[in-house]
Motif scaffolding. Sequence first.
Motif, short mmCIF file in Angstrom:
data_model
loop_
_atom_site.label_atom_id
_atom_site.label_comp_id
_atom_site.label_asym_id
_atom_site.label_seq_id
_atom_site.Cartn_x
_atom_site.Cartn_y
_atom_site.Cartn_z
N GLU A 176 -7.61 65.26 21.90
CA GLU A 176 -6.15 65.41 21.84
C GLU A 176 -5.46 64.38 22.73
O GLU A 176 -4.41 63.84 22.39
CB GLU A 176 -5.76 66.83 22.27
CG GLU A 176 -4.27 67.11 22.25
CD GLU A 176 -3.67 67.08 20.85
OE1 GLU A 176 -2.44 66.89 20.74
OE2 GLU A 176 -4.43 67.26 19.87
N ALA A 219 -2.50 61.16 22.28
CA ALA A 219 -1.25 61.51 22.94
C ALA A 219 -0.51 60.25 23.37
O ALA A 219 -1.12 59.22 23.69
CB ALA A 219 -1.51 62.41 24.15
N THR A 228 -1.91 68.68 26.98
CA THR A 228 -1.41 69.97 26.52
C THR A 228 -0.30 69.69 25.50
O THR A 228 -0.07 68.54 25.12
CB THR A 228 -0.87 70.80 27.70
OG1 THR A 228 0.27 70.11 28.27
CG2 THR A 228 -1.93 70.97 28.77
N ASP A 229 0.38 70.74 25.09
CA ASP A 229 1.46 70.54 24.12
C ASP A 229 2.61 69.73 24.71
O ASP A 229 3.34 69.05 23.97
CB ASP A 229 1.98 71.90 23.63
CG ASP A 229 0.94 72.64 22.81
OD1 ASP A 229 0.04 71.98 22.27
OD2 ASP A 229 1.03 73.89 22.73
N GLU A 230 2.79 69.80 26.04
CA GLU A 230 3.94 69.15 26.67
C GLU A 230 3.58 68.02 27.62
O GLU A 230 4.43 67.17 27.89
CB GLU A 230 4.77 70.20 27.44
CG GLU A 230 5.34 71.30 26.56
CD GLU A 230 6.14 72.30 27.37
OE1 GLU A 230 6.13 72.19 28.61
OE2 GLU A 230 6.77 73.19 26.76
N ARG A 256 4.75 64.34 27.47
CA ARG A 256 4.45 63.73 26.17
C ARG A 256 5.74 63.46 25.41
O ARG A 256 6.78 64.07 25.64
CB ARG A 256 3.56 64.65 25.34
CG ARG A 256 2.18 64.87 25.91
CD ARG A 256 1.32 65.72 24.99
NE ARG A 256 1.06 65.07 23.71
CZ ARG A 256 0.19 65.54 22.80
NH1 ARG A 256 -0.49 66.67 23.07
NH2 ARG A 256 0.00 64.92 21.66
#
Length: 324
Positions: A205, A209, A246-248, A323
Amino acid sequence: MLTYIEGIFMGITSNYIPMQAVQALPPFLVVMAFLDVSCLFLAYWLSKRRTLSGLEPIEDAIEALGTGKAAYSLPKGTLANLSESVTRASDLIAKQNEARANWIAGISHDIRTPLTLIMGNAERIASDPSAPSDVSGRAALISAQSVKISNLFNDLNLASQLEYDMQPLHKAKAKPSKIVRKAVADTINACPETRYSYEMEIEQEAEKAAVECDERLLGRAIGNILQNSVTHNPQGCRIRIGLNATDEHVLITIEDDGAGAAGEGLLALLKSQEHASSTDENLDLRHGLGLQIASRVIRAHQGNLSFSAPVEGGFKTVVQLSRC
């Protein structure tokens, strides 16, 4: 029967007051008192609001002055005298900051030419096979120390520009995985000794990114963190680089198993991230300037940088970026 002199006394048509007026008098007095108090409170509230609205930017300006930064666009009005005083202090600090930054930049520029000559001649003597071994050894030492002086002035110049917001950020979308790989490769090329080993682990991931950043400055920050592990572990160490997402956020972890930092040294580093540390007698940067530059670069990207030193040894740095 009573008589009064005309022109001196005035007669009253009635000696009686209507009962309705008497009954309405107490509520009337209460309402008038309430209106008077309300008007006074409203006048006080408006005055306080006006004063506080003028004090807020002055308070922000004073806080900025406390960090050594200038502040402008202060309100006038009733607080004009105070605003002018803060503005004068701000102008003085701005001039001092500009003079300091210009002095560091000027010194860095003026020393570059003679330092280049020293480095060039020292490298030529060190690589000359006809030179005596002790002479070539001293020349190699001069060349190495000259490189440290050059890097020191570059770091001081960059730290000064970042401290006074004089370093523009050229942000663009970039992949941290690419920046980290390049920083590691540059560190290995600059210090190819086998006593340093590097391990890199990048999550799938994190590989794809991206962040909004100045790629050159962010690479400089990562390089400073890596170089910190090399500089302070002359005996060698293992350096592990991890990249997670992570997502953020994107998390860049750099840790070594070297000597680490003592408790007081780590505490001083955490407390003095706003100030540049000096160097030792060998011109080696202490835990300070290189990491402080990295911290300022990360903060300029609205990120976060944290340090930790386990009791058993080693030093760990974590960079957190948002991100995009």
